[in-house]
Enzyme design. Structure first.
Site, PDB file in Angstrom:
ATOM      1  N   GLU A  96       0.831  -1.206   0.000  1.00  0.00           N
ATOM      2  CA  GLU A  96       0.000   0.000   0.000  1.00  0.00           C
ATOM      3  C   GLU A  96       0.868   1.260   0.000  1.00  0.00           C
ATOM      4  O   GLU A  96       1.846   1.356   0.760  1.00  0.00           O
ATOM      5  CB  GLU A  96      -0.881  -0.054   1.257  1.00  0.00           C
ATOM      6  CG  GLU A  96      -1.586   1.225   1.625  1.00  0.00           C
ATOM      7  CD  GLU A  96      -2.786   1.532   0.739  1.00  0.00           C
ATOM      8  OE1 GLU A  96      -3.174   0.667  -0.079  1.00  0.00           O
ATOM      9  OE2 GLU A  96      -3.339   2.632   0.861  1.00  0.00           O
ATOM     10  N   VAL A 138      -0.505  -2.840   5.420  1.00  0.00           N
ATOM     11  CA  VAL A 138       0.681  -2.499   4.633  1.00  0.00           C
ATOM     12  C   VAL A 138       0.705  -3.179   3.261  1.00  0.00           C
ATOM     13  O   VAL A 138       1.559  -2.866   2.433  1.00  0.00           O
ATOM     14  CB  VAL A 138       1.978  -2.872   5.396  1.00  0.00           C
ATOM     15  CG1 VAL A 138       2.155  -1.991   6.622  1.00  0.00           C
ATOM     16  CG2 VAL A 138       1.978  -4.350   5.770  1.00  0.00           C
ATOM     17  N   GLU A 139      -0.212  -4.119   3.059  1.00  0.00           N
ATOM     18  CA  GLU A 139      -0.203  -4.820   1.762  1.00  0.00           C
ATOM     19  C   GLU A 139      -1.368  -4.333   0.889  1.00  0.00           C
ATOM     20  O   GLU A 139      -1.299  -3.255   0.333  1.00  0.00           O
ATOM     21  CB  GLU A 139      -0.208  -6.335   1.990  1.00  0.00           C
ATOM     22  CG  GLU A 139       1.086  -6.775   2.673  1.00  0.00           C
ATOM     23  CD  GLU A 139       1.219  -8.276   2.824  1.00  0.00           C
ATOM     24  OE1 GLU A 139       1.088  -8.989   1.833  1.00  0.00           O
ATOM     25  OE2 GLU A 139       1.458  -8.733   3.963  1.00  0.00           O
ATOM     26  N   MET A 140      -2.466  -5.081   0.830  1.00  0.00           N
ATOM     27  CA  MET A 140      -3.551  -4.650  -0.063  1.00  0.00           C
ATOM     28  C   MET A 140      -4.562  -3.732   0.633  1.00  0.00           C
ATOM     29  O   MET A 140      -5.359  -3.068  -0.036  1.00  0.00           O
ATOM     30  CB  MET A 140      -4.213  -5.890  -0.672  1.00  0.00           C
ATOM     31  CG  MET A 140      -3.272  -6.625  -1.618  1.00  0.00           C
ATOM     32  SD  MET A 140      -3.827  -8.281  -2.059  1.00  0.00           S
ATOM     33  CE  MET A 140      -5.085  -7.927  -3.266  1.00  0.00           C
TER      34      MET A 140
END
Lengths: 339, 115
Positions: A96, A138-140
């Site tokens: 992200e 922190v990812e999708m």
């Protein structure tokens, strides 16, 4: 030797009619069937999520769909890119807001055979794992309730979910099951090493054969890289310079697990550089150098790792062997996403 | 005769006590082979022991194992050790201890500790 490969399935019956010569081949075939270095033809799946075409098709669409992320810009395939060995070619993943993550993106190749998922093994199944990165900030960075509501509004998806999981609806559970079903189709293909194991003596060069002997012997690689997938479903601190990531220890607080990470597959290893959980090494040569000197950080170092002092030739042979584990990448077509 | 009888009786009592003590604190050996816990060559999923009994975990694989338990019944970490070596733990409390190898989490067994 091609016939041996074909015989791994129903072709075996044909040869029984060919007399003594066939019997010799059959015994060779029995050896092939029991070879722990050849991928089992059956891909394991949980009883409540047996794969079928509709489930795989739905899972594939979801895997490639950036609408599964908060930004609507990141899909599973953004990091697990089939053109890059189902990884991303980066030392560490990007999530992200284009921010670098703490660890490298592991390939999803052969994850169907893993007993635990993720570098630290925190998920037990692909179904559990599929939901992790989607929701991770922190990812999708996608809210699951919002995602399910959005997917329900896309008529094409409603139809696909109903076809794949009749009566189960569009839910977190069916979303995870579908993505896992697709991931179970991402398996390694036949490599030169496999052809050699199946009896074709000319499939690999002598350096590969020497490398394999070293792999199982002096170099101790097979203490951790075992079987067809070259994993032990285990966790090891391999002594990477400057590593401060606690790895598995954060999940299981036992001393030996400080800085330990799951043994990665060596299948298609040429396609998944850079290597290690933090992308520390760009080449297989660097990886072999690391193990030859017995790692860098001695504190907490896995006891399976010790200095090998390999010669230049031995290092070169080991790299040649690892390269022989790369198969022809599976054909993949990008899906048309439903609206 | 009387003295001999007494000596014989005493010997019997001592032997009985020794046998009794041996029964009260048994020792078991569990091996780790092909990443599996085994007892006498057979896979073992649950071992029943009594309070005070000791279990030795012997590594039969060519790579290291690290046997531990984070259970309330017995919290221990035997550390990592190589093929052919064994490390022991004594169970001193009734309950169920979940035993695993930290390096290879697929290795799992239970020790049920009874009175």
């Amino acid at each position: 030797m091609k016939c041996l490969k074909n015989m791994r399935g129903s072709g075996r019956m044909v040869l029984t009619a060919l007399g003594c010569a066939a019997l010799v081949v059959l015994s060779a075939n029995a050896k092939v069937d029991n070879d722990p270095y050849l991928r089992p033809e059956m891909v394991p799946a949980p009883a409540d999520n047996a794969p079928n075409e509709a489930r795989v098709e739905l899972g594939k669409a979801l895997f490639f769909d950036p609408r599964l992320s908060g930004s609507k810009w990141i899909s599973c395939a953004t990091c697990h890119n089939p053109a890059l060995g189902w990884s991303d070619g980066l030392p560490k993943g990007i999530g992200e807001g284009m921010k670098e993550l703490g660890r490298a993106t592991p390939t999803i190749l052969n994850t169907a055979y893993n007993k635990l998922q993720m570098w630290d093994g925190r998920f037990r199944s692909l179904e559990e794992q599929a939901l992790g990165p989607i929701q991770a900030n922190v990812e999708m960075h996608k809210d699951m309730k919002a995602l399910i509501a959005e997917l329900k509004k896309i008529s094409g998806y409603s139809e696909m979910f109903e076809k794949a999981y009749p009566g189960e609806g569009v839910s977190e559970k069916t979303l995870a099951k579908a993505i896992a079903s697709f991931e179970r189709t991402v398996v390694s293909t036949e490599s030169a090493f496999d052809r050699w194991r199946m009896g074709d003596d000319h499939a690999v060069a002598d350096e590969v054969k020497r490398g394999f002997s070293l792999f199982e012997g002096k170099a101790n690689c097979s203490r951790c890289h075992q079987g067809f997938n070259f994993v032990d479903d285990g966790f090891h601190n391999i002594g990477l310079k400057g590593n401060t990531d606690q790895g598995r220890f954060a999940k299981v607080p036992v001393k030996v697990l400080k800085g330990a990470f799951k043994t990665p597959t060596l299948r298609d290893i040429e396609l998944t550089a850079p290597y290690m959980h933090n992308g520390a090494y760009k080449t297989l040569e660097e990886v072999v150098d690391h193990y030859s000197r017995g790692g860098d950080m001695k504190e907490g170092l896995d006891p399976n790792i010790e200095a090998l002092n390999l010669s230049k030739q031995e290092k070169s042979d080991l790299v040649a062997f690892m390269k022989s584990l790369t198969g022809k990448p599976m054909d993949i077509t990008v899906p048309h996403l439903p609206n | 005769m009387k003295i001999k009888t007494k000596i014989a009786a005493l010997t019997g009592i001592v032997s009985a006590l020794l046998i009794c003590s041996a029964v009260q604190a048994s020792e078991y050996e569990i091996t780790q082979e092909h990443k599996t816990f085994k007892q006498n060559g057979e896979k073992v999923e649950r071992l029943q022991v009594k309070v005070g009994d000791t279990v030795a975990f012997r590594n039969g694989d060519r790579f290291f194992h690290n046997i531990y338990s984070l259970s309330d019944t017995k919290n221990f970490d035997l550390g990592s050790y190589r093929k052919g070596t064994a490390r022991s733990v004594t169970f001193d409390k009734v309950g169920l201890a979940e035993i695993e190898c930290a390096i290879h989490p697929e290795m799992y067994m239970e020790v049920e500790v009874i009175r």
